[in-house]
Design a protein around this motif. Structure first.
Motif, short mmCIF file in Angstrom:
data_model
loop_
_atom_site.label_atom_id
_atom_site.label_comp_id
_atom_site.label_asym_id
_atom_site.label_seq_id
_atom_site.Cartn_x
_atom_site.Cartn_y
_atom_site.Cartn_z
N LEU A 66 0.81 -1.21 0.00
CA LEU A 66 0.00 0.00 0.00
C LEU A 66 0.84 1.26 0.00
N GLY A 67 2.10 1.15 0.46
CA GLY A 67 2.94 2.34 0.52
C GLY A 67 3.62 2.69 -0.77
N ALA A 68 3.64 1.77 -1.74
CA ALA A 68 4.33 2.05 -3.00
C ALA A 68 3.50 1.68 -4.22
N ASN A 69 2.29 1.19 -4.01
CA ASN A 69 1.42 0.82 -5.12
C ASN A 69 0.04 1.42 -4.93
N ALA A 70 -0.71 1.46 -6.00
CA ALA A 70 -2.07 1.98 -5.92
C ALA A 70 -2.97 1.01 -5.17
N HIS A 71 -3.95 1.55 -4.46
CA HIS A 71 -4.96 0.71 -3.84
C HIS A 71 -5.88 0.14 -4.91
N VAL A 72 -6.17 0.97 -5.91
CA VAL A 72 -6.98 0.54 -7.06
C VAL A 72 -6.37 1.14 -8.32
N THR A 73 -6.27 0.34 -9.37
CA THR A 73 -5.83 0.84 -10.67
C THR A 73 -7.04 0.90 -11.60
N VAL A 74 -7.27 2.09 -12.17
CA VAL A 74 -8.37 2.30 -13.10
C VAL A 74 -7.80 2.31 -14.52
N ALA A 100 -10.22 13.73 -12.46
CA ALA A 100 -10.94 14.76 -11.70
C ALA A 100 -12.23 14.20 -11.12
N ARG A 101 -12.96 13.41 -11.91
CA ARG A 101 -14.21 12.82 -11.41
C ARG A 101 -13.94 11.81 -10.28
N ILE A 102 -12.86 11.05 -10.44
CA ILE A 102 -12.54 10.05 -9.42
C ILE A 102 -12.15 10.73 -8.11
N ARG A 103 -11.44 11.85 -8.18
CA ARG A 103 -11.04 12.56 -6.96
C ARG A 103 -12.25 13.06 -6.17
N GLU A 104 -13.37 13.25 -6.85
CA GLU A 104 -14.57 13.75 -6.18
C GLU A 104 -15.33 12.64 -5.45
N VAL A 105 -14.96 11.39 -5.66
CA VAL A 105 -15.63 10.28 -4.98
C VAL A 105 -15.27 10.33 -3.50
N PRO A 106 -16.24 10.31 -2.60
CA PRO A 106 -15.94 10.35 -1.17
C PRO A 106 -15.05 9.17 -0.76
N GLY A 107 -13.99 9.47 -0.02
CA GLY A 107 -13.07 8.43 0.43
C GLY A 107 -11.85 8.27 -0.43
N ASP A 251 -12.91 -2.87 -1.83
CA ASP A 251 -13.99 -3.34 -2.70
C ASP A 251 -15.26 -2.51 -2.54
N ASP A 252 -15.39 -1.81 -1.41
CA ASP A 252 -16.59 -1.00 -1.19
C ASP A 252 -16.67 0.17 -2.16
N TRP A 253 -15.52 0.57 -2.74
CA TRP A 253 -15.49 1.71 -3.66
C TRP A 253 -15.71 1.31 -5.12
N THR A 254 -15.82 0.02 -5.40
CA THR A 254 -15.91 -0.43 -6.79
C THR A 254 -17.05 0.23 -7.57
N PRO A 255 -18.30 0.21 -7.08
CA PRO A 255 -19.39 0.81 -7.87
C PRO A 255 -19.17 2.30 -8.14
N GLN A 256 -18.70 3.03 -7.12
CA GLN A 256 -18.53 4.48 -7.30
C GLN A 256 -17.39 4.80 -8.26
N ALA A 260 -17.69 6.80 -11.75
CA ALA A 260 -16.91 8.02 -12.00
C ALA A 260 -16.00 7.87 -13.21
N GLY A 261 -15.51 6.66 -13.46
CA GLY A 261 -14.63 6.45 -14.59
C GLY A 261 -15.34 6.49 -15.94
N GLY A 262 -16.62 6.18 -15.93
CA GLY A 262 -17.37 6.22 -17.18
C GLY A 262 -17.37 4.90 -17.91
N ALA A 263 -17.92 4.93 -19.12
CA ALA A 263 -18.07 3.71 -19.92
C ALA A 263 -16.72 3.07 -20.21
N GLY A 264 -16.70 1.75 -20.11
CA GLY A 264 -15.47 1.02 -20.42
C GLY A 264 -14.45 0.99 -19.29
#
Length: 430
Positions: A66-74, A100-107, A251-256, A260-264
């Motif tokens: 977690l200190g050197a990698n992303a928690h989630v890769t989009v 920018a849209r992803i940064r607006e997701v709470p959390g 995994d709780d952030w998957t739907p949001q 936010a990422g959009g289609a695809g």
């Protein structure tokens, strides 16, 4: 009067203590007591040390991830570059809007566009392969294990003037801060005769130690705009790194994030990458606990052997106590206390030994390395550089509770046997 005696009265403790201090003629009982005590001590210590090391290893492993990698890769699903061309690409052209849209997701605490590619890196006559991460300087500063590396060399503020390199890779190539290395990519400039390899030289301005062998040995960070040009990603990004406030619940952030990422939009979390390994660790933890619990059980069974011998040696004393008015319950409690004393003392000594050993695990490993001439801990296999230990109250409570519980249970049978001893039979041949 006997019937009104309160359970575990002081005289019961006194008799039990006197029985444990066997005379020379009853030395076998004393030896069995010491064997039981030492066995329980070593069993509890081994259980605490194992649980501490397993918890420390898992904690350090997850922390380095977690200190050197992303928690989630989009990233994007493959899309056709030109209609009916048959050529597909995952390149994100709208990466700024997506980020920018992803940064607006709470959390969400961080969303950084990346360009990724593989290269060969050379210095003089040395070469190795590396994975290049193209990232903005501001986003690099938000990676804890890189920007806040305790063993870093160079100046991360000069990142825009060169590249940052992992310490393992730098050590293998003999690179120091200020050296210029060549990066060679097979997918370089496109000409009329095909694609020719691209060779560019960059100054190493920062060398970091992330704490994971595979990261320090393979990773290079390059300024985002330079990476776009070098890897032919002009106007696009390969993926977006996302960090969240609670990585364990990623995994709780998957739907949001998908919304936010959009289609695809597609996601790949740190649990997807390391989940099987963490599940294997959890399974090993359970297996090790069961195995060491059996060892503790074997150690506590020595209490039974010692108490059976004690009951046999003290048959006359039991008969006399019973004729004096001692109840079966009092006799049972006396011999139960004999076994409980051994279990409690062994558990306490094991607790102290296990805690001291766990707190000095680094010195222990250094001593083992010295005995073996090095190589007792191979970071290329384990992923991290040292064996950590993490004492947790719940693990200590499990070890102590197991030992005391088993000690008390195995004491009941010989104590009941002593309580049911017929005083007439005990004194018949006296």
């Amino acid at each position: 009067m006997a019937s009104s005696t309160a359970p575990f009265s002081p005289f019961e403790f006194m008799i039990a203590w006197r029985y444990l201090r066997a005379r020379r003629a009853e030395g076998g009982v004393s030896v069995m007591t010491w064997i039981s005590l030492i066995g329980i001590m070593l069993g509890v210590a081994a259980l605490i040390i194992t649980l501490a090391v397993r918890a420390g290893f898992r904690g350090e492993f997850v922390d380095t991830i977690l200190g050197a990698n992303a928690h989630v890769t989009v990233y994007s699903a493959p899309t056709e570059v030109v209609e009916n061309s048959g050529i597909y690409s995952r390149l994100m052209r709208d990466y700024e809007d997506r980020a920018a849209r992803i940064r607006e997701v709470p959390g969400v605490t961080r969303a950084a566009p990346l360009v990724r590619g593989q290269v060969m890196v050379t210095l003089a006559d040395r070469s190795n392969v590396a994975e290049v991460y193209g990232i903005a300087a501001g986003d690099l500063m938000t990676i804890p294990r890189v920007a806040q590396s305790e063993e870093a060399l160079g100046d991360i503020d000069r990142f825009g003037e060169g590249i940052a390199m992992g310490s393992g890779l730098a050590r293998e190539l003999g690179v120091s801060v200020g050296d210029k290395v060549k990066l060679i990519s097979p997918n370089g400039a496109k000409t009329a005769f095909g694609t020719s390899p691209r060779v560019s030289a960059y100054e190493v301005v920062y060398i970091f130690t992330a704490g994971r062998w595979d990261i320090d040995r393979t990773r290079i960070y390059m300024p985002f705009a330079e990476a776009q040009s070098y890897f032919n990603r002009e106007g696009g990004a390969d993926e977006i790194e996302v960090d969240v406030t609670e990585p364990e619940r990623v995994d709780d952030w998957t739907p949001q994030l998908i919304a936010a990422g959009g289609a695809g939009t597609m996601l790949w979390s740190w649990r997807d990458a390391s989940g099987s390994f963490l599940r294997a660790l959890d399974m090993e933890d359970n297996v090790m606990f069961v195995i060491l619990s059996v060892l503790v059980l074997i150690a506590t069974m020595n209490i039974t052997s010692g108490l059976i011998m004690l009951v046999k040696n003290k048959g006359r004393d039991i008969g006399i106590l019973r004729t004096m008015g001692l109840t079966e319950g009092s006799v049972l409690r006396v011999f139960f206390l004999c076994g409980a004393f051994t279990g409690v003392m062994g558990t306490l000594l094991g607790l102290v030994l296990g805690v001291v050993f766990s707190l000095n695990i680094e010195h222990v490993m250094n001593f083992i390395n010295w005995l073996n001439g090095g190589g007792a801990w191979d970071p290329s296999v384990r992923g991290i550089y040292e064996l950590p230990a993490k004492l947790r109250a719940v693990d200590i409570a499990k070890a102590v509770g197991l030992s005391l519980g088993l000690s008390f249970v195995v004491t009941i049978f010989p104590a009941r046997r002593a309580a049911r001893l017929n005083p007439v039979e005990a004194l018949r041949y006296e």
